[in-house]
Motif scaffolding. Sequence first.
Motif, PDB file in Angstrom:
ATOM      1  N   UNK A 196       0.941  -1.378  -0.120  1.00 42.28           N
ATOM      2  CA  UNK A 196       0.072  -0.018   0.119  1.00 42.28           C
ATOM      3  C   UNK A 196       0.928   1.083   0.074  1.00 42.28           C
ATOM      4  N   UNK A 197       0.757   2.125  -1.047  1.00 38.94           N
ATOM      5  CA  UNK A 197       1.677   3.347  -0.973  1.00 38.94           C
ATOM      6  C   UNK A 197       1.357   4.460  -0.019  1.00 38.94           C
ATOM      7  N   UNK A 198       2.145   4.875   0.644  1.00 36.65           N
ATOM      8  CA  UNK A 198       2.031   5.733   1.795  1.00 36.65           C
ATOM      9  C   UNK A 198       2.692   7.179   1.524  1.00 36.65           C
ATOM     10  N   UNK A 199       3.491   7.145   0.334  1.00 41.11           N
ATOM     11  CA  UNK A 199       4.143   8.444  -0.159  1.00 41.11           C
ATOM     12  C   UNK A 199       4.450   8.252  -1.358  1.00 41.11           C
ATOM     13  N   UNK A 200       4.176   9.380  -2.170  1.00 41.45           N
ATOM     14  CA  UNK A 200       4.642   9.357  -3.582  1.00 41.45           C
ATOM     15  C   UNK A 200       4.809  10.903  -3.871  1.00 41.45           C
ATOM     16  N   UNK A 201       6.126  10.843  -4.588  1.00 38.91           N
ATOM     17  CA  UNK A 201       6.743  12.379  -5.061  1.00 38.91           C
ATOM     18  C   UNK A 201       7.249  12.300  -6.475  1.00 38.91           C
ATOM     19  N   UNK A 202       6.952  13.267  -7.126  1.00 41.16           N
ATOM     20  CA  UNK A 202       7.607  13.196  -8.476  1.00 41.16           C
ATOM     21  C   UNK A 202       8.195  14.479  -8.669  1.00 41.16           C
ATOM     22  N   UNK A 203       9.372  14.508  -8.923  1.00 40.50           N
ATOM     23  CA  UNK A 203      10.313  15.730  -9.190  1.00 40.50           C
ATOM     24  C   UNK A 203      11.001  15.661 -10.363  1.00 40.50           C
ATOM     25  N   UNK A 204      11.632  16.868 -10.694  1.00 41.73           N
ATOM     26  CA  UNK A 204      12.362  17.158 -12.144  1.00 41.73           C
ATOM     27  C   UNK A 204      13.781  16.916 -11.594  1.00 41.73           C
ATOM     28  N   UNK A 245      17.459  21.289 -23.590  1.00 39.13           N
ATOM     29  CA  UNK A 245      18.178  22.539 -23.912  1.00 39.13           C
ATOM     30  C   UNK A 245      19.623  22.870 -23.760  1.00 39.13           C
ATOM     31  N   UNK A 246      19.811  24.140 -23.497  1.00 38.95           N
ATOM     32  CA  UNK A 246      21.489  24.270 -23.407  1.00 38.95           C
ATOM     33  C   UNK A 246      21.608  25.078 -22.215  1.00 38.95           C
ATOM     34  N   UNK A 247      22.521  24.788 -21.319  1.00 40.11           N
ATOM     35  CA  UNK A 247      22.805  25.880 -20.081  1.00 40.11           C
ATOM     36  C   UNK A 247      24.402  25.888 -19.668  1.00 40.11           C
ATOM     37  N   UNK A 248      24.874  27.039 -19.986  1.00 39.54           N
ATOM     38  CA  UNK A 248      26.243  27.205 -19.535  1.00 39.54           C
ATOM     39  C   UNK A 248      27.196  26.420 -20.739  1.00 39.54           C
ATOM     40  N   UNK A 249      26.492  26.073 -21.998  1.00 41.45           N
ATOM     41  CA  UNK A 249      27.300  25.536 -23.026  1.00 41.45           C
ATOM     42  C   UNK A 249      27.074  24.101 -22.921  1.00 41.45           C
ATOM     43  N   UNK A 250      26.439  23.573 -21.915  1.00 36.47           N
ATOM     44  CA  UNK A 250      26.129  22.071 -21.930  1.00 36.47           C
ATOM     45  C   UNK A 250      24.717  21.627 -22.203  1.00 36.47           C
ATOM     46  N   UNK A 251      24.343  20.741 -23.028  1.00 36.05           N
ATOM     47  CA  UNK A 251      23.182  19.988 -23.357  1.00 36.05           C
ATOM     48  C   UNK A 251      22.481  19.293 -21.775  1.00 36.05           C
ATOM     49  N   UNK A 252      21.430  19.945 -21.575  1.00 36.98           N
ATOM     50  CA  UNK A 252      20.864  19.343 -20.335  1.00 36.98           C
ATOM     51  C   UNK A 252      19.376  19.065 -20.552  1.00 36.98           C
ATOM     52  N   UNK A 253      18.641  18.146 -19.634  1.00 34.00           N
ATOM     53  CA  UNK A 253      17.351  18.103 -19.763  1.00 34.00           C
ATOM     54  C   UNK A 253      16.533  17.756 -18.269  1.00 34.00           C
ATOM     55  N   UNK A 254      15.615  17.631 -18.210  1.00 31.25           N
ATOM     56  CA  UNK A 254      15.096  17.309 -16.693  1.00 31.25           C
ATOM     57  C   UNK A 254      14.319  16.013 -16.844  1.00 31.25           C
ATOM     58  N   UNK A 255      15.000  15.042 -16.096  1.00 29.33           N
ATOM     59  CA  UNK A 255      14.388  13.667 -15.871  1.00 29.33           C
ATOM     60  C   UNK A 255      13.269  13.982 -14.807  1.00 29.33           C
ATOM     61  N   UNK A 256      12.235  13.054 -15.032  1.00 28.68           N
ATOM     62  CA  UNK A 256      11.291  12.792 -13.958  1.00 28.68           C
ATOM     63  C   UNK A 256      11.737  11.662 -13.024  1.00 28.68           C
ATOM     64  N   UNK A 257      11.729  12.366 -11.793  1.00 38.26           N
ATOM     65  CA  UNK A 257      12.050  11.286 -10.818  1.00 38.26           C
ATOM     66  C   UNK A 257      11.045  10.817  -9.727  1.00 38.26           C
ATOM     67  N   UNK A 258      10.637   9.346  -9.727  1.00 34.97           N
ATOM     68  CA  UNK A 258       9.460   9.258  -8.881  1.00 34.97           C
ATOM     69  C   UNK A 258      10.152   8.447  -7.479  1.00 34.97           C
ATOM     70  N   UNK A 259       9.431   9.029  -6.492  1.00 34.09           N
ATOM     71  CA  UNK A 259       9.904   8.263  -5.192  1.00 34.09           C
ATOM     72  C   UNK A 259       8.638   7.786  -4.547  1.00 34.09           C
ATOM     73  N   UNK A 260       8.604   6.252  -4.433  1.00 31.62           N
ATOM     74  CA  UNK A 260       7.480   5.778  -3.798  1.00 31.62           C
ATOM     75  C   UNK A 260       7.789   5.102  -2.573  1.00 31.62           C
ATOM     76  N   UNK A 261       7.113   5.130  -1.328  1.00 28.89           N
ATOM     77  CA  UNK A 261       7.082   4.404  -0.060  1.00 28.89           C
ATOM     78  C   UNK A 261       5.904   3.798  -0.106  1.00 28.89           C
TER      79      UNK A 261
END
Length: 282
Positions: A196-204, A245-261
Amino acid sequence: MTSESLDAAQVAARAQFDRQSERYGRSHILHDVTDVERALAHVPGPAPNGGDRALDVATGAGHTGLLLAARGFATTLADLAPGMLAEAGRAAAERGLTVDLAEHAAETLPYENGRFALVSCRVAGHHFSRPGRFVAEAARVLRPGGHLLLIDGTVPDGEPEAAEWIHLVEKWRDPSHGRFLSPGEWRSLLAEAGLHSVHERVEAMKQPDLEWYFTTANTPDPNRHEVRRLLREVPPAAQRVFQPGEQDGRVIWWWQRLTLVAVKQRGDTGIGTGGPEQETRS
Ligand SMILES: C[S@@+](CC[C@H](N)C(=O)[O-])C[C@H]1O[C@@H](n2cnc3c(N)ncnc32)[C@H](O)[C@@H]1O
């Protein structure tokens, strides 16, 4: 453990991570365990007598499992790549922590029912050939009232175009990548296993630099070419979700990260009523 007992995805993951094990130590972004510390706020601490056991599945260089050991869990660090376990063992010795090391796949846990108070698994589920089998095994080896702490890259529910794009990027970068599961897919697997899930968080979470991303996986040149092509041809849904996109000359992106307890139901406590506490950050 012999290769004969592993499926093709497990053999590929073992070869990939054995080759790359030295890159997963202190300088790796996974060394920052703030995400695990935050998730542990939703897990009861170990009993003071040191009797509560934790199993860190797909431990890699041990970043998560060593935090559990430092908190007082009697901890087993498990992985199918012996090179990774050697790194984890070295890190434990450096920190003066006593742990058990175990070489096995996530999908077949060689332990008796109810052995552990906590099973953790961070940034590895997307390699598993049968994530449902892993969740069922984790539930089996947890004692009633025990917790599963799962952290992994994810894709939003209902975003097939974005999901397809990130899967292609990951697969070209490291062919041992399987699939990121959406929060809804993980939730179904947990429910099927009686958790039974008691905590769920998604963040970039920032992918900090395309060159670093290639180096940590030792991506061959033709595959790098394919990833760069995908980055030139980002579909609108993937642009919205992952924001490459680019940030400070680097190619970056934002993963979605899930935490489940999630907690293993006791059967008679009423656990199982109500939904998880949910957070989304981006
Ligand atoms: C990114 S690393 C894990 C990072 C680690 N959990 C941490 O918190 O820093 C992924 C690990 O998953 C392991 N792995 C991949 N597939 C596996 C499987 N089916 N069973 C067990 N381990 C697996 C790899 O050998 C590798 O060590």
